[in-house]
Design a protein around this motif. Sequence first.
Motif, PDB file in Angstrom:
ATOM      1  N   GLN A   1      64.167 -74.422 -15.469  1.00 57.17           N
ATOM      2  CA  GLN A   1      65.522 -74.630 -14.952  1.00 57.17           C
ATOM      3  C   GLN A   1      66.361 -75.430 -15.942  1.00 57.17           C
ATOM      4  N   VAL A   2      65.760 -76.465 -16.536  1.00 55.29           N
ATOM      5  CA  VAL A   2      66.476 -77.246 -17.544  1.00 55.29           C
ATOM      6  C   VAL A   2      66.836 -76.365 -18.731  1.00 55.29           C
ATOM      7  N   ALA A   3      65.893 -75.545 -19.169  1.00 52.63           N
ATOM      8  CA  ALA A   3      66.144 -74.661 -20.309  1.00 52.63           C
ATOM      9  C   ALA A   3      67.298 -73.704 -20.009  1.00 52.63           C
ATOM     10  N   SER A   4      67.303 -73.138 -18.812  1.00 54.29           N
ATOM     11  CA  SER A   4      68.369 -72.209 -18.442  1.00 54.29           C
ATOM     12  C   SER A   4      69.727 -72.906 -18.438  1.00 54.29           C
ATOM     13  N   ARG A   5      69.774 -74.115 -17.903  1.00 57.10           N
ATOM     14  CA  ARG A   5      71.039 -74.851 -17.873  1.00 57.10           C
ATOM     15  C   ARG A   5      71.540 -75.180 -19.277  1.00 57.10           C
ATOM     16  N   ARG A   6      70.628 -75.300 -20.221  1.00 55.36           N
ATOM     17  CA  ARG A   6      71.002 -75.599 -21.603  1.00 55.36           C
ATOM     18  C   ARG A   6      71.436 -74.348 -22.363  1.00 55.36           C
ATOM     19  N   GLY A   7      71.424 -73.198 -21.710  1.00 53.75           N
ATOM     20  CA  GLY A   7      71.837 -71.961 -22.370  1.00 53.75           C
ATOM     21  C   GLY A   7      70.730 -71.269 -23.130  1.00 53.75           C
ATOM     22  N   MET A   8      69.486 -71.677 -22.895  1.00 50.85           N
ATOM     23  CA  MET A   8      68.353 -71.019 -23.541  1.00 50.85           C
ATOM     24  C   MET A   8      68.000 -69.739 -22.789  1.00 50.85           C
ATOM     25  N   LYS A   9      67.390 -68.788 -23.498  1.00 50.13           N
ATOM     26  CA  LYS A   9      66.868 -67.581 -22.866  1.00 50.13           C
ATOM     27  C   LYS A   9      65.454 -67.890 -22.389  1.00 50.13           C
ATOM     28  N   VAL A  10      65.141 -67.530 -21.156  1.00 51.22           N
ATOM     29  CA  VAL A  10      63.894 -67.951 -20.529  1.00 51.22           C
ATOM     30  C   VAL A  10      62.964 -66.764 -20.328  1.00 51.22           C
ATOM     31  N   ALA A  11      61.737 -66.901 -20.833  1.00 50.10           N
ATOM     32  CA  ALA A  11      60.709 -65.869 -20.679  1.00 50.10           C
ATOM     33  C   ALA A  11      59.514 -66.463 -19.952  1.00 50.10           C
ATOM     34  N   TYR A  12      58.841 -65.617 -19.201  1.00 54.24           N
ATOM     35  CA  TYR A  12      57.658 -66.064 -18.454  1.00 54.24           C
ATOM     36  C   TYR A  12      56.554 -65.023 -18.592  1.00 54.24           C
ATOM     37  N   ALA A  13      55.390 -65.478 -19.009  1.00 53.49           N
ATOM     38  CA  ALA A  13      54.195 -64.629 -19.050  1.00 53.49           C
ATOM     39  C   ALA A  13      53.369 -64.961 -17.817  1.00 53.49           C
ATOM     40  N   ALA A  14      53.283 -64.025 -16.885  1.00 51.74           N
ATOM     41  CA  ALA A  14      52.795 -64.320 -15.532  1.00 51.74           C
ATOM     42  C   ALA A  14      51.279 -64.343 -15.420  1.00 51.74           C
ATOM     43  N   ALA A  15      50.643 -65.210 -16.189  1.00 53.29           N
ATOM     44  CA  ALA A  15      49.183 -65.321 -16.143  1.00 53.29           C
ATOM     45  C   ALA A  15      48.770 -66.770 -16.397  1.00 53.29           C
ATOM     46  N   PRO A  16      47.674 -67.203 -15.759  1.00 55.49           N
ATOM     47  CA  PRO A  16      46.954 -66.541 -14.666  1.00 55.49           C
ATOM     48  C   PRO A  16      47.892 -66.316 -13.485  1.00 55.49           C
ATOM     49  N   PHE A  17      47.762 -65.173 -12.825  1.00 51.48           N
ATOM     50  CA  PHE A  17      48.777 -64.752 -11.874  1.00 51.48           C
ATOM     51  C   PHE A  17      48.723 -65.519 -10.561  1.00 51.48           C
ATOM     52  N   GLU A  18      49.892 -66.010 -10.150  1.00 50.44           N
ATOM     53  CA  GLU A  18      50.111 -66.543  -8.813  1.00 50.44           C
ATOM     54  C   GLU A  18      51.510 -66.109  -8.405  1.00 50.44           C
ATOM     55  N   ALA A  19      51.624 -65.398  -7.298  1.00 48.47           N
ATOM     56  CA  ALA A  19      52.926 -64.886  -6.873  1.00 48.47           C
ATOM     57  C   ALA A  19      53.940 -66.012  -6.690  1.00 48.47           C
ATOM     58  N   ASP A  20      53.503 -67.124  -6.113  1.00 48.94           N
ATOM     59  CA  ASP A  20      54.435 -68.226  -5.872  1.00 48.94           C
ATOM     60  C   ASP A  20      54.952 -68.830  -7.173  1.00 48.94           C
ATOM     61  N   ALA A  21      54.105 -68.858  -8.208  1.00 47.90           N
ATOM     62  CA  ALA A  21      54.552 -69.393  -9.498  1.00 47.90           C
ATOM     63  C   ALA A  21      55.624 -68.503 -10.104  1.00 47.90           C
ATOM     64  N   VAL A  22      55.447 -67.184  -9.990  1.00 46.89           N
ATOM     65  CA  VAL A  22      56.468 -66.259 -10.491  1.00 46.89           C
ATOM     66  C   VAL A  22      57.742 -66.398  -9.668  1.00 46.89           C
ATOM     67  N   ARG A  23      57.588 -66.442  -8.342  1.00 43.51           N
ATOM     68  CA  ARG A  23      58.750 -66.554  -7.455  1.00 43.51           C
ATOM     69  C   ARG A  23      59.601 -67.786  -7.797  1.00 43.51           C
ATOM     70  N   ALA A  24      58.936 -68.880  -8.165  1.00 49.55           N
ATOM     71  CA  ALA A  24      59.652 -70.132  -8.437  1.00 49.55           C
ATOM     72  C   ALA A  24      60.559 -70.041  -9.654  1.00 49.55           C
ATOM     73  N   VAL A  25      60.168 -69.251 -10.666  1.00 47.86           N
ATOM     74  CA  VAL A  25      60.969 -69.187 -11.893  1.00 47.86           C
ATOM     75  C   VAL A  25      61.860 -67.954 -11.978  1.00 47.86           C
ATOM     76  N   LEU A  26      61.704 -67.004 -11.069  1.00 47.65           N
ATOM     77  CA  LEU A  26      62.472 -65.752 -11.124  1.00 47.65           C
ATOM     78  C   LEU A  26      63.976 -65.961 -11.281  1.00 47.65           C
ATOM     79  N   PRO A  27      64.580 -66.913 -10.562  1.00 52.30           N
ATOM     80  CA  PRO A  27      66.044 -67.029 -10.641  1.00 52.30           C
ATOM     81  C   PRO A  27      66.595 -67.342 -12.025  1.00 52.30           C
ATOM     82  N   VAL A  28      65.768 -67.870 -12.928  1.00 49.75           N
ATOM     83  CA  VAL A  28      66.291 -68.257 -14.244  1.00 49.75           C
ATOM     84  C   VAL A  28      65.742 -67.380 -15.372  1.00 49.75           C
ATOM     85  N   LEU A  29      64.980 -66.340 -15.049  1.00 46.46           N
ATOM     86  CA  LEU A  29      64.324 -65.557 -16.088  1.00 46.46           C
ATOM     87  C   LEU A  29      65.252 -64.530 -16.731  1.00 46.46           C
ATOM     88  N   ASP A  30      65.094 -64.374 -18.049  1.00 49.47           N
ATOM     89  CA  ASP A  30      65.697 -63.276 -18.798  1.00 49.47           C
ATOM     90  C   ASP A  30      64.666 -62.215 -19.140  1.00 49.47           C
TER      91      ASP A  30
END
Length: 290
Positions: A145-174
């Motif tokens: 969230q901090v990175a997104s607010r700073r204008g950074m492009k945000v990537a997430y590699a969803a492993a080890p997989f947890e649906a809730d972990a992905v759900r938490a960062v989805l709003p800021v992902l590029d």
Amino acid sequence: MSIWNLGSINVDLVYRVPHLPQAGETLAATGFQRGLGGKGANMSVAAARAGARCVHLGAVGRDGRWTVERLMEYGVDTRLIAEMAEATGHAIIAVDESGENSIILHSGANRALDARSLADQLEGAADGDWFVTQNETNAQQETAQVASRRGMKVAYAAAPFEADAVRAVLPVLDLLILNAVEAAQLARALGVAPGRLPVRDVVITKGSKGSVWIETDTGTETTVPALPVEPVDTTGAGDTFTGYLLAGRDRGMPMEQALRLASKAAALMVTRHGTADVIPDLKDVQDMTL
């Protein structure tokens, strides 16, 4: 530009075995290696070897100082890696004769990070830099969230997989990167197909079947084939793919070109035994012929 990677640093304990052990089975290993690993460290090494400036955000214990030195040797900016009272994370990896693996992780210092300190560390990032994280540390959501607010492009590699972990960062992902099994798990958990996620670019890796890039704005799907190689060890191949993909994008490559570079790097990686210590550099990848 730069890639800022909030990621794990592990000591990899790799055992060669005739086959992956079953429940209750005791196997004699045919070989053993200790090396640098962790999804985060692997991605940082891959990005650096692909020609990007990569700043690693993470932590080790006193027993892991050698891992920080190794990362620095491979071209990663290690100045923001913290030293914790906890032991360095480690992984016990069994690799069979076909190159398949099973892995047991102990998080250690990787899960003892301070979100406020990580936010402060991103003060040095520039607008348009990449931020990437995985699910082997704590403080992923807060730092993304901090990175997104700073204008950074945000990537997430969803492993080890947890649906809730992905759900938490989805709003800021590029950019979301996940394998075919993880994509199916996420679709079931969210009730949304990958192509309808609120992320501009979704990349689904499929091992020997290549990868699929989904541009969710248009619904366009592009398949990038894998290169035909004889694998000896698949450990770290996905991390190599991600590091090279981000390095390509950081250098301004179009997505499909960056994906092809990443696929080539991953193909070369599976022909080698080991993890971070054997990730190919850019010249190796460019010189690769089949």
